[in-house]
Design a protein around this motif. Structure first.
Motif, PDB file in Angstrom:
ATOM      1  N   ARG A  41      53.775 -30.713  -7.019  1.00 22.86           N
ATOM      2  CA  ARG A  41      54.125 -31.825  -7.883  1.00 22.86           C
ATOM      3  C   ARG A  41      55.630 -32.038  -7.747  1.00 22.86           C
ATOM      4  O   ARG A  41      56.364 -31.096  -7.444  1.00 22.86           O
ATOM      5  N   ASP A  43      57.914 -32.362  -9.816  1.00 24.60           N
ATOM      6  CA  ASP A  43      58.824 -31.740 -10.796  1.00 24.60           C
ATOM      7  C   ASP A  43      59.082 -30.266 -10.477  1.00 24.60           C
ATOM      8  O   ASP A  43      59.620 -29.531 -11.294  1.00 24.60           O
ATOM      9  N   GLN A  44      58.701 -29.841  -9.266  1.00 25.32           N
ATOM     10  CA  GLN A  44      58.865 -28.415  -8.934  1.00 25.32           C
ATOM     11  C   GLN A  44      60.233 -28.096  -8.325  1.00 25.32           C
ATOM     12  O   GLN A  44      60.510 -26.964  -7.960  1.00 25.32           O
ATOM     13  N   GLU A 106      61.039 -42.741 -12.626  1.00 22.63           N
ATOM     14  CA  GLU A 106      59.740 -42.521 -11.987  1.00 22.63           C
ATOM     15  C   GLU A 106      59.336 -43.736 -11.142  1.00 22.63           C
ATOM     16  O   GLU A 106      58.919 -43.602  -9.988  1.00 22.63           O
ATOM     17  N   GLY A 137      47.623 -31.227  -7.799  1.00 21.47           N
ATOM     18  CA  GLY A 137      48.756 -31.553  -8.671  1.00 21.47           C
ATOM     19  C   GLY A 137      48.448 -32.750  -9.568  1.00 21.47           C
ATOM     20  O   GLY A 137      48.775 -32.758 -10.757  1.00 21.47           O
ATOM     21  N   VAL A 138      47.785 -33.766  -8.979  1.00 28.46           N
ATOM     22  CA  VAL A 138      47.394 -34.953  -9.766  1.00 28.46           C
ATOM     23  C   VAL A 138      46.410 -34.526 -10.854  1.00 28.46           C
ATOM     24  O   VAL A 138      46.525 -34.899 -12.028  1.00 28.46           O
ATOM     25  N   THR A 141      47.853 -32.820 -13.740  1.00 28.56           N
ATOM     26  CA  THR A 141      48.662 -33.698 -14.598  1.00 28.56           C
ATOM     27  C   THR A 141      47.782 -34.551 -15.504  1.00 28.56           C
ATOM     28  O   THR A 141      48.137 -34.821 -16.651  1.00 28.56           O
ATOM     29  N   LEU A 142      46.638 -35.014 -14.958  1.00 28.61           N
ATOM     30  CA  LEU A 142      45.827 -36.017 -15.670  1.00 28.61           C
ATOM     31  C   LEU A 142      44.460 -35.485 -16.055  1.00 28.61           C
ATOM     32  O   LEU A 142      43.767 -34.890 -15.239  1.00 28.61           O
ATOM     33  N   GLU A 152      47.709 -42.527 -22.803  1.00 31.96           N
ATOM     34  CA  GLU A 152      48.024 -41.874 -21.520  1.00 31.96           C
ATOM     35  C   GLU A 152      47.926 -42.848 -20.337  1.00 31.96           C
ATOM     36  O   GLU A 152      48.146 -42.449 -19.197  1.00 31.96           O
ATOM     37  N   LEU A 155      51.095 -42.983 -18.101  1.00 28.89           N
ATOM     38  CA  LEU A 155      51.273 -41.812 -17.229  1.00 28.89           C
ATOM     39  C   LEU A 155      50.241 -41.818 -16.110  1.00 28.89           C
ATOM     40  O   LEU A 155      50.563 -41.534 -14.947  1.00 28.89           O
ATOM     41  N   ARG A 156      48.981 -42.161 -16.464  1.00 28.67           N
ATOM     42  CA  ARG A 156      47.927 -42.165 -15.434  1.00 28.67           C
ATOM     43  C   ARG A 156      48.258 -43.156 -14.318  1.00 28.67           C
ATOM     44  O   ARG A 156      48.146 -42.853 -13.140  1.00 28.67           O
ATOM     45  N   THR A 159      51.170 -41.949 -12.141  1.00 28.65           N
ATOM     46  CA  THR A 159      50.792 -40.805 -11.295  1.00 28.65           C
ATOM     47  C   THR A 159      49.892 -41.254 -10.150  1.00 28.65           C
ATOM     48  O   THR A 159      50.047 -40.809  -9.005  1.00 28.65           O
TER      49      THR A 159
END
Length: 321
Positions: A41, A43-44, A106, A137-138, A141-142, A152, A155-156, A159
């Protein structure tokens, strides 16, 4: 695998050298901790400014070459003259500011990923294994989309749009998975993807144009769902890409100033946003003048400067076309 045992491959070493050839300080990559989440992801890893130097800190060892190269390519784009985003306005609500900055960044990053992913593919850094880790990763997250629209959706959609940039439009297995788990937001993400891929990102100018298009289209989608718009065309300053001729023009010919309801961060005075006349995107922010300087002449003077003079005064970076 211990952090100290990580050895980056030749392609990533080449990227580190390319970045260091362009950057005036030193750029290094560090692996911190031993965490392996089992998915990738964005954010790593993060870039930390240390004096004049930049330290890219990778906090997850699941796919070190992929994660380090992703950050290095973002940096390489900025160093190669792609416009950046800035946040000079405040709503007066710290949490809301934080949320708007995350969302604005983003959306900007998603357009950057069109370039980043294509470079990673060129360097052989995206393999079938990385594809699997990205999908995980997706899914980490979701949660699957409920029958009723919820909060949400934003965000969905973000992503899934990013995932489309990564996988492309033609991966049948991915499309089937996303359509089943996130029907509404995936359909919206596909529409937004087609819009930003209509004209390729071939220069800083086309990149900037696609970012503005996405800012506007994303808001239109949120409004269609009765969700609050993000207003990135006003809130987020996107650096200008200007020709030599435009730099010599008067400010009034290229920009128009509008009084914002928000405040300029450093002075806490009301903000004036300089919108680019051609696309109505925030290009710079001025604080309102002090009361005793607040005369019609103040604005006439700004409008009469050349764009070059104003940007020098503001120390506002721009990119020359």
């Amino acid at each position: 695998m211990e952090a100290k045992d990580v050895v980056l491959n030749d392609q990533v070493q080449d990227l580190i050298n390319q970045v260091n050839n362009l950057y005036p300080g030193k750029v290094t990559v560090h692996f911190i901790g031993q965490l392996q989440a089992g998915y990738v992801r964005h954010d790593q890893a993060q870039q930390m400014q240390v004096g004049k130097d930049i330290d890219i800190q990778v906090a997850d060892l699941t796919a070190p070459n992929y994660t380090a190269s992703h950050e290095l390519l973002h940096l390489l784009m900025i160093l190669s003259g792609f416009p950046q985003v800035f946040f000079s306005l405040t709503t007066g609500n710290k949490d809301l500011d934080e949320q708007l900055m995350i969302m604005g960044t983003e959306l900007y990053d998603i357009v950057s990923h069109v370039v980043v992913v294509s470079e990673q593919k060129k360097h052989g850094l995206i393999t079938p294994e990385i594809n699997d880790l990205y999908l995980k990763g997706v899914q980490a997250t979701l949660k699957p989309e409920p029958a009723e629209r919820d909060d949400e959706m934003t965000l969905r959609t973000l992503t899934l749009l990013d995932a489309l940039v990564f996988f492309g439009r033609d991966d049948d297995a991915i499309n089937a998975t996303f359509t089943k788990d996130y029907p509404l937001s995936f359909a919206a993400a596909q529409k937004l993807y087609d819009l930003i891929m209509e004209k390729p990102v071939s220069s800083p100018f086309t990149f900037r144009r696609n970012v503005v298009k996405l800012f506007k289209a994303f808001d239109a989608q949120l409004e269609a769902w009765d969700l609050p718009a993000l207003h990135n065309t006003e809130y987020t300053t996107l650096a200008s890409v200007l020709s030599k001729r435009q730099l010599g023009l008067k400010v009034r010919q290229v920009f128009e100033l509008y009084h914002s309801d928000m405040h300029e961060k450093t002075t806490q005075r009301r903000g004036y946003v300089g919108f680019n006349r051609s696309d109505q995107q925030n290009a710079f922010v001025l604080p309102a003048p002090k009361p005793k300087e607040d005369t019609p002449d103040y604005y006439t003077h700004i409008y009469d400067l050349t764009v070059d003079e104003l940007f020098r005064q503001l120390k506002m970076p721009y990119i020359l076309r």
